[in-house]
Design a protein around this motif. Structure first.
Motif, PDB file in Angstrom:
ATOM      1  N   PRO A   1      35.966  46.787  47.599  1.00  0.00           N
ATOM      2  CA  PRO A   1      34.860  47.249  48.450  1.00  0.00           C
ATOM      3  C   PRO A   1      33.897  46.109  48.739  1.00  0.00           C
ATOM      4  O   PRO A   1      33.684  45.238  47.896  1.00  0.00           O
ATOM      5  CB  PRO A   1      34.203  48.337  47.596  1.00  0.00           C
ATOM      6  N   GLN A   2      33.343  46.118  49.938  1.00  0.00           N
ATOM      7  CA  GLN A   2      32.399  45.073  50.320  1.00  0.00           C
ATOM      8  C   GLN A   2      31.087  45.710  50.746  1.00  0.00           C
ATOM      9  O   GLN A   2      31.068  46.599  51.590  1.00  0.00           O
ATOM     10  CB  GLN A   2      32.949  44.229  51.481  1.00  0.00           C
ATOM     11  N   ALA A   3      30.030  45.260  50.134  1.00  0.00           N
ATOM     12  CA  ALA A   3      28.697  45.740  50.501  1.00  0.00           C
ATOM     13  C   ALA A   3      27.694  44.644  50.186  1.00  0.00           C
ATOM     14  O   ALA A   3      27.546  44.251  49.024  1.00  0.00           O
ATOM     15  CB  ALA A   3      28.347  47.015  49.733  1.00  0.00           C
ATOM     16  N   LEU A   4      27.046  44.134  51.231  1.00  0.00           N
ATOM     17  CA  LEU A   4      25.971  43.180  50.996  1.00  0.00           C
ATOM     18  C   LEU A   4      24.893  43.843  50.140  1.00  0.00           C
ATOM     19  O   LEU A   4      24.484  44.976  50.401  1.00  0.00           O
ATOM     20  CB  LEU A   4      25.386  42.711  52.325  1.00  0.00           C
ATOM     21  N   GLY A   5      24.445  43.139  49.128  1.00  0.00           N
ATOM     22  CA  GLY A   5      23.503  43.703  48.170  1.00  0.00           C
ATOM     23  C   GLY A   5      24.159  44.137  46.866  1.00  0.00           C
ATOM     24  O   GLY A   5      23.477  44.453  45.902  1.00  0.00           O
ATOM     25  N   ASP A   6      25.502  44.138  46.840  1.00  0.00           N
ATOM     26  CA  ASP A   6      26.240  44.554  45.651  1.00  0.00           C
ATOM     27  C   ASP A   6      26.424  43.372  44.712  1.00  0.00           C
ATOM     28  O   ASP A   6      26.930  42.320  45.114  1.00  0.00           O
ATOM     29  CB  ASP A   6      27.600  45.111  46.088  1.00  0.00           C
ATOM     30  N   VAL A   7      26.030  43.557  43.456  1.00  0.00           N
ATOM     31  CA  VAL A   7      26.161  42.498  42.453  1.00  0.00           C
ATOM     32  C   VAL A   7      27.329  42.746  41.507  1.00  0.00           C
ATOM     33  O   VAL A   7      27.982  41.810  41.063  1.00  0.00           O
ATOM     34  CB  VAL A   7      24.846  42.358  41.655  1.00  0.00           C
ATOM     35  N   ASP A   8      27.624  44.019  41.205  1.00  0.00           N
ATOM     36  CA  ASP A   8      28.609  44.316  40.164  1.00  0.00           C
ATOM     37  C   ASP A   8      29.956  44.789  40.699  1.00  0.00           C
ATOM     38  O   ASP A   8      30.767  45.351  39.967  1.00  0.00           O
ATOM     39  CB  ASP A   8      28.053  45.331  39.172  1.00  0.00           C
ATOM     40  N   ALA A   9      30.215  44.577  41.995  1.00  0.00           N
ATOM     41  CA  ALA A   9      31.546  44.776  42.588  1.00  0.00           C
ATOM     42  C   ALA A   9      32.007  46.225  42.647  1.00  0.00           C
ATOM     43  O   ALA A   9      33.209  46.490  42.641  1.00  0.00           O
ATOM     44  CB  ALA A   9      32.588  43.931  41.854  1.00  0.00           C
ATOM     45  N   ASP A  10      31.072  47.168  42.751  1.00  0.00           N
ATOM     46  CA  ASP A  10      31.487  48.557  42.908  1.00  0.00           C
ATOM     47  C   ASP A  10      31.317  49.049  44.340  1.00  0.00           C
ATOM     48  O   ASP A  10      31.517  50.233  44.624  1.00  0.00           O
ATOM     49  CB  ASP A  10      30.724  49.464  41.946  1.00  0.00           C
ATOM     50  N   GLY A  11      30.942  48.138  45.246  1.00  0.00           N
ATOM     51  CA  GLY A  11      30.808  48.504  46.652  1.00  0.00           C
ATOM     52  C   GLY A  11      29.506  49.163  47.013  1.00  0.00           C
ATOM     53  O   GLY A  11      29.356  49.664  48.133  1.00  0.00           O
ATOM     54  N   VAL A  12      28.531  49.166  46.095  1.00  0.00           N
ATOM     55  CA  VAL A  12      27.224  49.789  46.333  1.00  0.00           C
ATOM     56  C   VAL A  12      26.140  48.755  46.018  1.00  0.00           C
ATOM     57  O   VAL A  12      26.209  48.089  44.984  1.00  0.00           O
ATOM     58  CB  VAL A  12      27.028  51.038  45.452  1.00  0.00           C
ATOM     59  N   PRO A  13      25.141  48.593  46.892  1.00  0.00           N
ATOM     60  CA  PRO A  13      24.057  47.642  46.606  1.00  0.00           C
ATOM     61  C   PRO A  13      23.368  47.948  45.277  1.00  0.00           C
ATOM     62  O   PRO A  13      23.345  49.100  44.826  1.00  0.00           O
ATOM     63  CB  PRO A  13      23.097  47.819  47.783  1.00  0.00           C
ATOM     64  N   ASP A  14      22.810  46.910  44.677  1.00  0.00           N
ATOM     65  CA  ASP A  14      22.197  47.038  43.357  1.00  0.00           C
ATOM     66  C   ASP A  14      20.750  46.567  43.362  1.00  0.00           C
ATOM     67  O   ASP A  14      20.376  45.658  44.111  1.00  0.00           O
ATOM     68  CB  ASP A  14      22.978  46.218  42.322  1.00  0.00           C
ATOM     69  N   ILE A  15      19.958  47.189  42.486  1.00  0.00           N
ATOM     70  CA  ILE A  15      18.566  46.825  42.247  1.00  0.00           C
ATOM     71  C   ILE A  15      18.513  46.046  40.945  1.00  0.00           C
ATOM     72  O   ILE A  15      19.022  46.513  39.916  1.00  0.00           O
ATOM     73  CB  ILE A  15      17.681  48.080  42.167  1.00  0.00           C
ATOM     74  N   LEU A  16      17.908  44.877  40.962  1.00  0.00           N
ATOM     75  CA  LEU A  16      17.814  44.025  39.768  1.00  0.00           C
ATOM     76  C   LEU A  16      16.362  43.980  39.305  1.00  0.00           C
ATOM     77  O   LEU A  16      15.497  43.481  40.020  1.00  0.00           O
ATOM     78  CB  LEU A  16      18.318  42.613  40.068  1.00  0.00           C
ATOM     79  N   LEU A  17      16.119  44.500  38.094  1.00  0.00           N
ATOM     80  CA  LEU A  17      14.768  44.553  37.549  1.00  0.00           C
ATOM     81  C   LEU A  17      14.799  44.266  36.053  1.00  0.00           C
ATOM     82  O   LEU A  17      15.677  44.755  35.344  1.00  0.00           O
ATOM     83  CB  LEU A  17      14.147  45.942  37.771  1.00  0.00           C
ATOM     84  N   PRO A  18      13.826  43.502  35.540  1.00  0.00           N
ATOM     85  CA  PRO A  18      13.765  43.283  34.093  1.00  0.00           C
ATOM     86  C   PRO A  18      13.272  44.526  33.367  1.00  0.00           C
ATOM     87  O   PRO A  18      12.502  45.320  33.918  1.00  0.00           O
ATOM     88  CB  PRO A  18      12.775  42.127  33.950  1.00  0.00           C
ATOM     89  N   ASP A  19      13.729  44.704  32.128  1.00  0.00           N
ATOM     90  CA  ASP A  19      13.177  45.778  31.314  1.00  0.00           C
ATOM     91  C   ASP A  19      12.011  45.238  30.490  1.00  0.00           C
ATOM     92  O   ASP A  19      11.635  44.064  30.602  1.00  0.00           O
ATOM     93  CB  ASP A  19      14.255  46.423  30.439  1.00  0.00           C
ATOM     94  N   ALA A  20      11.436  46.094  29.665  1.00  0.00           N
ATOM     95  CA  ALA A  20      10.247  45.705  28.908  1.00  0.00           C
ATOM     96  C   ALA A  20      10.529  44.598  27.901  1.00  0.00           C
ATOM     97  O   ALA A  20       9.611  43.891  27.476  1.00  0.00           O
ATOM     98  CB  ALA A  20       9.667  46.929  28.188  1.00  0.00           C
TER      99      ALA A  20
END
Length: 549
Positions: free
Chosen positions: A271-290
């Motif tokens: 799957p190809q999706a701009l915004g996808d980091v983990d190769a599941d074909g869905v864009p991802d949100i990258l945020l640090p935890d506490a």
């Protein structure tokens, strides 16, 4: 022998002594002579499945389990007296399974605590014990009975999967790398003759780990009544993978590691999706935890639970992801997963992560060279301005604008000295030769950039939050007939208000990972002041995914 005088106390009392916390008996002696002030076993009896630990020093609390220890359980009694003189404690242990005495011993107390180790107890048996305080010829009454059970044998664990069969089994995998597979976790906790077993509390696991499985049952698989657990696990890495599983029983005993080696074939049509980091074909949100770890959260998720977490030690400074601006939209010359750009405001370095492992961040990031040639807004070569930096220290903000070519390479947009600069293909050092100044006059100071990426027609856009007012602006960057893009709308940052109310106080962080819901329209996401993650349908209909870790 001088008789002791006693006074009942209301309820159990916990007394802290130098040796630790003791579970106090229900009644303590009111005497000038010796008395027991508290009793406890070490390790404290527990039941991992229930999440409880108790010395069960009453007639109703269910006893916990003690696992295999060196030399046997340790029993402690706090003792005290209002008269001078050395103190001891007499311990008595009874085997409730056989109704026989198991141990009797007297030890000297030091600092108000008497301690003894009880050897030779039987696997699977239940025990009751108490203590008496001794001083000279005087002996206190016995403390209330405390209870525990023993499980001295570790459990066993095994793994199987039809989605990803074991290497060498001759079976064909049903899933590809990047897919989620099901793994069946089976085990047993041996039952000793004439006794009980504590039972399996959890299966803990690690995929392709170099540091082991890790302790406790947090995040582990909880088995059903038959002791079998089901692990649903995404396998990002192509090729040979190793899943390590350990069973933990309710007494805390850990099995030998079960090592399951399997092969995950490469997907011929990933799957190809701009915004996808983990190769599941869905864009991802990258945020640090506490804690400074990096959470990868699907933009289509129903909750703020990350699909994976990158440890803080994988950050460019090897300590925390907090404080780094992360930009990703596009890739270069490898599988369709976003490369990631990382910059800490004020730093001279721009880091680049070549994402070839589905967002596992197992490689240390490289750095991106700063261009030495400049172009103006029209794309005409010019002399770089005097305030143009030779490093990235003046980049107050950066976002991944979106791909400017058919190869889906990333591009970078920064705010420097209040103006917008465009850097095509920032991940490829050899092609990062030109910086294009899109605006003049420094009018972009006071705006937070958000890059939504391409829409269904291939056009780009830029969104920006005006910090002073909370107004959200949108600027069209249409794709022209010759394949280039028109950036003229960026000359007027105060134009194009599309929403209000996005104040910095209410929404400290705004972002976009592209089209998260699959309707060809890029979507906004936001983090509230109390760390709730919201995802939007375009710019409307916010959905609260819950509190971020």
């Amino acid at each position: 022998m001088k008789p002791a005088r006693f006074r009942p106390l209301g309820g159990a009392v916990a007394v802290a002594l130098t040796a630790g916390l003791f579970a106090a008996p229900a009644a303590l002696a009111d005497t000038t002579g010796p008395r027991v002030t508290g009793t406890t076993a070490s390790p404290q009896p527990r039941n991992l499945s229930a999440g409880t630990a108790t010395d069960a020093c009453d007639a109703t609390t269910a006893p916990g389990w003690i696992g295999l220890t060196s030399g046997g359980p340790t029993l402690r009694a706090g003792v005290a007296s209002d008269t001078a003189g050395s103190l001891s404690a007499a311990f008595s242990v009874r085997d409730l399974t056989t109704s026989a005495a198991a141990f009797d011993g007297t030890v000297q107390a030091y600092g108000g605590t008497a301690t003894t180790t009880v050897p030779g107890l039987a696997d699977g048996h239940s025990y009751a014990w108490n203590a008496r305080a001794l001083q000279g010829a005087e002996t206190s009454e016995a403390s209330p009975d405390c209870h525990f059970k023993l499980d001295l044998a570790g459990p066993q664990a095994a793994v199987s999967s039809t989605d990803f069969p074991a290497s060498g089994s001759g079976q064909t995998p049903l899933k590809y790398a990047g897919d989620t597979g099901t793994f069946l976790l089976t085990g047993a906790d041996p039952v000793p003759a004439g006794g009980e077993a504590s039972g399996i509390a959890c299966y803990r696991y690690a995929l392709n780990s170099t540091t082991g499985v890790g302790g406790g049952c947090t995040g582990a698989v909880v088995p059903g009544p038959n002791g079998t657990g089901t692990l649903t696990l995404r396998v990002p890495q192509w090729g040979t993978n190793v899943l390590t599983v350990e069973a933990v029983d309710n007494a805390g005993n850990v099995s030998q590691s079960a090592t399951y080696t399997f092969y995950a074939p490469s997907n011929p049509n990933p799957p190809q999706a701009l915004g996808d980091v983990d190769a599941d074909g869905v864009p991802d949100i990258l945020l640090p935890d506490a804690a400074g770890n990096l959470q990868i959260i699907s933009a289509a998720a129903a909750a703020a639970t990350p699909t994976s977490v990158v440890p803080a030690t994988a950050a460019p400074d090897q300590t925390s992801w907090t404080g780094f601006q992360l930009a990703h939209r596009g890739w270069r010359g490898h599988a369709p997963m976003d490369d990631v750009l990382m910059h800490e405001p004020g730093s001279s370095a721009l880091y680049f992560y070549n994402n070839t492992d589905a967002g596992a961040f197992t490689q240390y990031p490289g750095t991106v060279r700063r261009p030495v040639s400049c172009k103006d807004a029209a794309g005409i070569t010019m002399t770089c301005p005097a305030d143009y930096a030779r490093d990235w220290s003046r980049a107050d903000q950066l976002v991944a604008l979106g791909s400017l070519n058919t190869q889906l390479n990333p591009s970078l947009l920064t705010v420097e000295n209040g103006d917008l600069w465009l850097f095509p293909n920032p991940g490829l050092n050899s092609s990062l030769t030109t910086a294009r100044k899109l605006t003049t006059g420094g009018s972009w100071t006071g705006y937070d950039l958000v890059a939504p990426g391409r829409d269904g027609a291939g056009n780009l856009a830029l969104w920006a939050r005006e910090r002073a007012t909370g107004a959200l602006h949108a600027y069209a960057i249409p794709k022209l007939a010759d394949g280039t893009f028109d950036f003229t709308a960026l000359a007027a940052p105060a134009a194009g208000v599309v929403a209000t109310g996005f104040t910095v106080d209410a929404y400290p962080v705004l972002g976009s990972s592209g089209d998260g819901d699959g309707d060809t329209v890029p979507d906004l996401w936001a983090v509230t002041a109390d760390r709730h993650l919201l995802t939007y349908q375009g710019l409307t209909n916010p959905k609260d995914l819950g509190v971020l870790a």
